[in-house]
Design a protein around this motif. Structure first.
Motif, mmCIF file in Angstrom:
data_model
loop_
_atom_site.group_PDB
_atom_site.id
_atom_site.type_symbol
_atom_site.label_atom_id
_atom_site.label_comp_id
_atom_site.label_asym_id
_atom_site.label_seq_id
_atom_site.Cartn_x
_atom_site.Cartn_y
_atom_site.Cartn_z
ATOM 1 N N THR A 191 0.811 -1.215 0.000
ATOM 2 C CA THR A 191 0.000 0.000 0.000
ATOM 3 C C THR A 191 0.842 1.262 0.000
ATOM 4 O O THR A 191 0.330 2.342 -0.236
ATOM 5 N N GLY A 192 2.156 1.154 0.261
ATOM 6 C CA GLY A 192 3.025 2.320 0.288
ATOM 7 C C GLY A 192 3.076 2.988 1.657
ATOM 8 O O GLY A 192 3.734 3.991 1.834
ATOM 9 N N LEU A 193 2.366 2.467 2.634
ATOM 10 C CA LEU A 193 2.404 3.024 3.984
ATOM 11 C C LEU A 193 3.715 2.660 4.646
ATOM 12 O O LEU A 193 4.361 1.686 4.297
ATOM 13 N N THR A 194 4.098 3.450 5.632
ATOM 14 C CA THR A 194 5.330 3.140 6.349
ATOM 15 C C THR A 194 5.112 1.929 7.247
ATOM 16 O O THR A 194 3.995 1.581 7.608
ATOM 17 N N LEU A 195 6.212 1.315 7.578
ATOM 18 C CA LEU A 195 6.171 0.171 8.480
ATOM 19 C C LEU A 195 5.775 0.617 9.878
ATOM 20 O O LEU A 195 6.186 1.678 10.333
#
Length: 160
Positions: A10-14
């Motif tokens: 999704t491109g969200l940060t970890l």
């Protein structure tokens, strides 16, 4: 030496939990690999001392062997962790380059301090091959896990 770090599709940060989980996996993998390597390097050794009471000794010690192991793993895995993170991250220079130096010095200081305290408290204790390999694998696993976690949390860009 291996790491497992990637951002979700999704491109969200970890999340901190995902980073910690990846760090633990990296630590276990490195402990197994480096434990096997140390077994083959030390398999013909007689019982070895954990430490000795002299800094200039020619005696091969377990904690003495763990210093270059921890330092090299810390420095190499810091750079590897930077390049395996996908998505928005801080630049290698100066951020990760500084982390490479900092993590190497941290590993050196931590292992040397442990060896000095052990020698002071317990004196010279000899161990067999199995104990030496387990201790060196533990040092490798802890170094890999800690460095992986610290590197990923430092280089991943926060999404606004």
């Amino acid at each position: 030496m291996t790491t497992t770090n990637s951002l979700p599709a999704t491109g969200l940060t970890l999340t901190k939990h995902q980073i910690l989980q990846g760090a633990v996996i990296s630590g276990v993998i490195n402990a197994v690999i480096n434990g096997a390597i140390q077994y083959f390097l030390l398999r013909k050794s007689m019982p070895m001392p954990l430490t000795v009471d002299s800094i200039g000794t020619e005696t091969h010690t377990v904690l003495g062997s763990s210093v270059p192991l921890a330092v090299s793993l810390a420095m190499i895995l810091t750079a590897v962790a930077h390049f395996t993170v996908k998505g928005a991250k801080k630049p290698f220079v100066p951020t990760t380059l500084w982390l490479v130096i900092k993590h190497g010095l941290f590993a050196f200081g931590a292992v040397v301090a442990l060896a000095v305290v052990w020698q002071r408290a317990m004196g010279t204790v000899e161990v067999g091959l199995g104990s030496a390999v387990v201790l060196l694998a533990l040092v490798a696993g802890l170094a890999a896990a800690i460095v992986n976690y610290m590197t990923i949390t430092a280089v991943v860009e926060e999404q606004a």
